[in-house]
Design a protein around this motif. Structure first.
Motif, PDB file in Angstrom:
ATOM      1  N   GLY A 174      35.155  41.685  21.863  1.00  0.00           N
ATOM      2  CA  GLY A 174      35.447  40.299  22.207  1.00  0.00           C
ATOM      3  C   GLY A 174      36.486  40.149  23.314  1.00  0.00           C
ATOM      4  N   GLU A 175      36.580  38.918  23.818  1.00  0.00           N
ATOM      5  CA  GLU A 175      37.549  38.608  24.890  1.00  0.00           C
ATOM      6  C   GLU A 175      38.948  39.012  24.474  1.00  0.00           C
ATOM      7  N   GLU A 176      39.645  39.693  25.366  1.00  0.00           N
ATOM      8  CA  GLU A 176      41.058  40.029  25.167  1.00  0.00           C
ATOM      9  C   GLU A 176      41.296  40.896  23.935  1.00  0.00           C
ATOM     10  N   ALA A 177      40.250  41.486  23.376  1.00  0.00           N
ATOM     11  CA  ALA A 177      40.440  42.409  22.259  1.00  0.00           C
ATOM     12  C   ALA A 177      41.068  43.711  22.761  1.00  0.00           C
ATOM     13  N   PHE A 178      41.586  44.482  21.810  1.00  0.00           N
ATOM     14  CA  PHE A 178      42.289  45.733  22.134  1.00  0.00           C
ATOM     15  C   PHE A 178      41.800  46.808  21.168  1.00  0.00           C
ATOM     16  N   VAL A 179      41.169  47.838  21.715  1.00  0.00           N
ATOM     17  CA  VAL A 179      40.689  48.962  20.912  1.00  0.00           C
ATOM     18  C   VAL A 179      41.679  50.105  21.110  1.00  0.00           C
ATOM     19  N   GLY A 180      42.320  50.550  20.027  1.00  0.00           N
ATOM     20  CA  GLY A 180      43.337  51.594  20.141  1.00  0.00           C
ATOM     21  C   GLY A 180      42.758  52.933  20.566  1.00  0.00           C
ATOM     22  N   ALA A 181      43.628  53.778  21.095  1.00  0.00           N
ATOM     23  CA  ALA A 181      43.217  55.121  21.502  1.00  0.00           C
ATOM     24  C   ALA A 181      42.565  55.844  20.334  1.00  0.00           C
ATOM     25  N   GLY A 182      41.452  56.477  20.578  1.00  0.00           N
ATOM     26  CA  GLY A 182      40.796  57.285  19.562  1.00  0.00           C
ATOM     27  C   GLY A 182      40.040  56.517  18.496  1.00  0.00           C
ATOM     28  N   ALA A 183      39.961  55.196  18.612  1.00  0.00           N
ATOM     29  CA  ALA A 183      39.191  54.426  17.634  1.00  0.00           C
ATOM     30  C   ALA A 183      37.698  54.734  17.786  1.00  0.00           C
ATOM     31  N   VAL A 184      36.994  54.726  16.649  1.00  0.00           N
ATOM     32  CA  VAL A 184      35.537  54.881  16.666  1.00  0.00           C
ATOM     33  C   VAL A 184      34.961  53.544  16.198  1.00  0.00           C
ATOM     34  N   VAL A 185      34.421  52.780  17.131  1.00  0.00           N
ATOM     35  CA  VAL A 185      34.056  51.390  16.879  1.00  0.00           C
ATOM     36  C   VAL A 185      32.607  51.316  16.428  1.00  0.00           C
ATOM     37  N   THR A 186      32.404  50.958  15.150  1.00  0.00           N
ATOM     38  CA  THR A 186      31.059  50.953  14.562  1.00  0.00           C
ATOM     39  C   THR A 186      30.523  49.540  14.368  1.00  0.00           C
ATOM     40  N   LYS A 187      31.372  48.513  14.531  1.00  0.00           N
ATOM     41  CA  LYS A 187      30.860  47.142  14.518  1.00  0.00           C
ATOM     42  C   LYS A 187      31.608  46.275  15.524  1.00  0.00           C
ATOM     43  N   ASP A 188      31.086  45.075  15.763  1.00  0.00           N
ATOM     44  CA  ASP A 188      31.651  44.225  16.801  1.00  0.00           C
ATOM     45  C   ASP A 188      33.130  43.938  16.542  1.00  0.00           C
ATOM     46  N   VAL A 189      33.878  43.793  17.605  1.00  0.00           N
ATOM     47  CA  VAL A 189      35.312  43.501  17.514  1.00  0.00           C
ATOM     48  C   VAL A 189      35.522  42.049  17.941  1.00  0.00           C
ATOM     49  N   PRO A 190      36.142  41.224  17.068  1.00  0.00           N
ATOM     50  CA  PRO A 190      36.334  39.815  17.423  1.00  0.00           C
ATOM     51  C   PRO A 190      37.306  39.658  18.602  1.00  0.00           C
ATOM     52  N   PRO A 191      37.217  38.502  19.271  1.00  0.00           N
ATOM     53  CA  PRO A 191      38.161  38.238  20.355  1.00  0.00           C
ATOM     54  C   PRO A 191      39.606  38.399  19.880  1.00  0.00           C
ATOM     55  N   ARG A 192      40.449  38.976  20.722  1.00  0.00           N
ATOM     56  CA  ARG A 192      41.890  39.126  20.484  1.00  0.00           C
ATOM     57  C   ARG A 192      42.243  40.050  19.341  1.00  0.00           C
ATOM     58  N   ALA A 193      41.265  40.609  18.656  1.00  0.00           N
ATOM     59  CA  ALA A 193      41.590  41.545  17.571  1.00  0.00           C
ATOM     60  C   ALA A 193      42.039  42.880  18.145  1.00  0.00           C
ATOM     61  N   LEU A 194      42.965  43.522  17.415  1.00  0.00           N
ATOM     62  CA  LEU A 194      43.391  44.874  17.756  1.00  0.00           C
ATOM     63  C   LEU A 194      42.863  45.799  16.664  1.00  0.00           C
ATOM     64  N   VAL A 195      42.040  46.760  17.039  1.00  0.00           N
ATOM     65  CA  VAL A 195      41.443  47.670  16.060  1.00  0.00           C
ATOM     66  C   VAL A 195      41.890  49.103  16.326  1.00  0.00           C
ATOM     67  N   VAL A 196      41.994  49.889  15.238  1.00  0.00           N
ATOM     68  CA  VAL A 196      42.329  51.316  15.329  1.00  0.00           C
ATOM     69  C   VAL A 196      41.564  52.074  14.254  1.00  0.00           C
ATOM     70  N   GLY A 197      41.490  53.388  14.386  1.00  0.00           N
ATOM     71  CA  GLY A 197      40.991  54.263  13.327  1.00  0.00           C
ATOM     72  C   GLY A 197      39.540  54.669  13.463  1.00  0.00           C
ATOM     73  N   ASN A 198      39.116  55.537  12.531  1.00  0.00           N
ATOM     74  CA  ASN A 198      37.753  56.058  12.481  1.00  0.00           C
ATOM     75  C   ASN A 198      37.246  55.920  11.057  1.00  0.00           C
ATOM     76  N   PRO A 199      36.384  54.931  10.732  1.00  0.00           N
ATOM     77  CA  PRO A 199      35.891  53.882  11.632  1.00  0.00           C
ATOM     78  C   PRO A 199      36.984  52.855  11.927  1.00  0.00           C
ATOM     79  N   ALA A 200      36.835  52.144  13.044  1.00  0.00           N
ATOM     80  CA  ALA A 200      37.862  51.197  13.480  1.00  0.00           C
ATOM     81  C   ALA A 200      37.937  49.994  12.551  1.00  0.00           C
ATOM     82  N   ARG A 201      39.163  49.593  12.229  1.00  0.00           N
ATOM     83  CA  ARG A 201      39.418  48.393  11.428  1.00  0.00           C
ATOM     84  C   ARG A 201      40.426  47.518  12.155  1.00  0.00           C
ATOM     85  N   VAL A 202      40.346  46.204  11.864  1.00  0.00           N
ATOM     86  CA  VAL A 202      41.287  45.282  12.507  1.00  0.00           C
ATOM     87  C   VAL A 202      42.675  45.504  11.914  1.00  0.00           C
TER      88      VAL A 202
END
Lengths: 214, 214, 214
Positions: A174-202
């Motif tokens: 999503g717009e302005e979202a932030f995916v942390g280093a090394g995250a494994v993104v398995t589903k959509d990330v909402p706007p402005r959300a910051l996700v990390v981890g494997n699998p990635a969580r908000v």
């Protein structure tokens, strides 16, 4: 006038804008090479077009059928495949690959050694950190219908994807979202959300102070 | 007859099959360069052999002592080291590296920016997604005996390894197994198992509909 | 006397030590290309200096303003940016990138396809496994002050970083520490600690038998 190093190869018909630089051993405007197994007869793609002030760095490759905006920098040893549209003021980092049929919006920065898969959409002002991995095929070559099913990521305006993060096929960031280093993104990330981890969580929201429109 | 671009370098003795294409700035048949610290006197390796209809793409490198099968595509800016055997109809993606003393079976696809370590075995019909990492040294250069101890992965027929997945040294991936994107594989994966996560765990079986022999 | 392949480009002023080899299509001593958006007027950097017995392999690039030690091997298709200091007997693996303003100590080995970000310090005898990712910008291009805030990793003497591991910005890896394959390192790693996972956690100490000073 463009400035083409004598060791570079620019194929006939390629359109080089005012002030374009093509550095050592770069290859611009090459047609895809037909697979020896291919039975289709393909028309040649239209020539590559490189915008005013763009730089095609040492050893970089740009395919025919691709349009590069003004003031774009294609880093050393990078590669941009066919039928790609790159907006103005984009950077494609050293060694990175942008696969075919991809669109990249203005001011987006792709850092070094990243992999942008085929059929991707990156909007404006996206930031792709080094060594980011994108994918587009859930079946990894195993279904007959796969061509219709290949879906790269859609990365919305102002989103940032951290170093070595991996995006599963068809993911929307999503717009302005932030995916942390090394995250494994398995589903959509909402706007402005910051996700990390494997699998990635908000983990939280991106702070106001880091937004484009603050 | 082979079709060699004037900017490519093909070393004397290299065997190019019927219809081989060698594209811009490719280098085929180069001998490994002796390390300045090396005290061994090495015989030159036998010439590289490139099978009928194979393509060595722009900026790719193939070492001497390596045999490439028919209709193989070595992508742009890829590299295949010495003493590698690659079967027919294999693809090595753009920017990927296949290290020395590796064997790759027919119809295997290695996508872009992957790393296949030395002493690896990939059987037939394997699929390696972009940016996959393989390793062969548990001690990371720290033991005297390391040369005897370096073990690359063994990836069995029809197995698929997802984008950015990492295989620890000496791992065996079973027939038709599926390693999810971003998995860090620390132990052997049974045939037909689907694994994900860091460290990777079995999630379920690969469905019948995705098997090669269905 | 240096041995420069006729297809290589060595810029005037570059200092090549005794016995240096520069292989096919390598480019040595190139100045950074000014971004078309840049308004600063930069002085040219001092020439690159390549130590006795070093090898610049096929398609590799070395920028001006960089000093390479004796007997260093820069692998095929690798790249070393400007203002980098590399000690003696270092290896930079095939396809790896060492960014600007980085210091690398003697005997350090960087394996293939690794990414060493700008403003990094690697001490002596460090081992960087294939496809390691380092980062230096917590804000990913989003703050005005970012140039002062960019901090690469500090990797202490004898530390080892496993295949595909990811280091967050400004991380310190202690002496003789061991980062497992695929670890995502979000905080400093103590000397001799062995860390694994995403995020990385200490699992145990590195055994005595694997230390440099045993």
């Amino acid at each position: 006038m463009a400035d083409v190093h004598p060791s570079a190869i620019v194929y006939p018909g390629t359109v080089l804008g005012e002030g374009v630089k093509v550095l050592e051993n770069a290859v611009v405007g090459k047609q895809p090479t037909l697979s020896p197994r291919s039975t289709t007869k393909r028309e040649p793609l239209p020539p590559a077009r490189i915008g005013d002030g763009a730089i095609v760095s040492t050893g970089a490759i740009v395919f025919a059928g691709t349009t590069i905006g003004a003031r774009v920098i294609l880093g050393d040893q990078s590669c941009v495949r066919e039928r790609v549209e790159i907006g103005d003021d984009v950077v494609v980092g050293r060694g990175s690959l942008v696969e075919n049929d991809t669109t990249i919006g203005a001011l987006t920065k792709i850092q070094a050694e990243a992999y942008i898969t085929a059929y991707s959409t990156l909007e404006d002002n996206v930031f792709i950190a080094p060594c980011v991995v994108t994918t587009n095929d859930n079946y990894m070559g195993r279904t007959e219908k796969r061509h219709g099913e290949m879906r790269g990521p859609t990365i919305r305006r102002g989103a940032r994807v951290g170093g070595g993060a991996i995006l599963c096929p068809g993911i929307e960031i999503g717009e302005e979202a932030f995916v942390g280093a090394g995250a494994v993104v398995t589903k959509d990330v909402p706007p402005r959300a910051l996700v990390v981890g494997n699998p990635a969580r908000v983990l939280r929201e991106v702070p106001e102070s880091e937004l484009l429109d603050r």
